[in-house]
Design a protein around this motif. Sequence first.
Motif: not given
Length: 367
Positions: A248-250, A265-277, A311-312, A314-324
Amino acid sequence: MTPTLDVTTTFPLERHASPVDATTRAGLLENPGFGRIFTDHMAVARWNAEKGWHDLAIQPRASLQMDPACAVLHYAQEIFEGLKAYRTDDGGVTLFRADANARRFRESARRMAMAELPEDLFLASIDALVAADREWIPAIEGGSLYLRPFMIASEVFLGVKPSAEYLYMVIASPAGAYFKGSAPSITVWVSEDYTRAAPGGTGAAKCGGNYAASLQAQAEAIREGCDQVVFLDAVQRAEVEELGGMNTFFVFDDGSIQTPPLTGTILPGITRDSILTLARDEGLGVREAPYSIDAWEADAASGRLRESFACGTAAVVTPIGRVRGRSRDFRIGNGGPGELTSRLRERLVAIQKQQAPDPHGWVRRIL
Ligand SMILES: *Cc1c(COP(=O)(O)O)cnc(C)c1O
């Protein structure tokens, strides 16, 4: 990292005697979906203490014969990876950061007390399987060949201990575009009863058990009419960690971005690392720091938080529009895909497709 091994002699090809014919294959590849159809071959390697890694091969894809006392069936000593092979505009084939998957596979193996597959063998298995099944990479827009390396405890023994034998395999599954056009926003459900990973547990390992433990919470999210579950930390039940299979990203109003830190406790995603970079390359403010669910709600209300995404691979980057959740329901921004979310997604996809410069050497052409 490029494989130092000769791929074809390391994983010799035993060609399928009756592969799917070209017409049937073309039909399947028109609309492959995800994870439903599979290629003609699979990579295989076995490990035991006496021989080390042995019996490496690309074989016709077939069912496994297993003894019912096979250790993985009882104690879930299993790990996996997920990566994609892409077709380039000029007919070549590329992989994105496969060396990072190879390293993470070893780290997952270590955490699960399994034999570690050397990274050059991991890469050679991928290259050899993709070469054997290259006709299965969909030519449709956004298509890819999803590769699923995995390893199981294959010893026939009911005693509780690390297995003395392992079976490593790679299967391949043609995948369509996860979304057509730009990614639609998802609604996430905050799990209050279930957590995904605790300190000292296996949250940072890519193991099937983490997914098994997440399914009840994911089912609850679907029952509540949401798309995905978002997990909070297991100790305080306050900090946002990740979705069942995506980081997740904010994004904030000062243009900075934040993601939870890798504390085990969090999976070190390669997409996460790529986005940070990519974000650091752009000169954006970047923080790896905890973010509470209460702050997420308050900042979304005040407008300080502008966007959120998952991000991951499979779906690359997915916007989160709502939290319930049981006691909350808030919208992020206008509920649609945010500007920075879309831009980061496009930049990453352009590098993956070799339509933009690749300053970090992430893309490796294999065919
Ligand atoms: C695989 C996975 C991710 C995403 O990792 P990528 O390397 O970006 O594909 C995130 N969270 C979990 C739990 C995962 O298993």
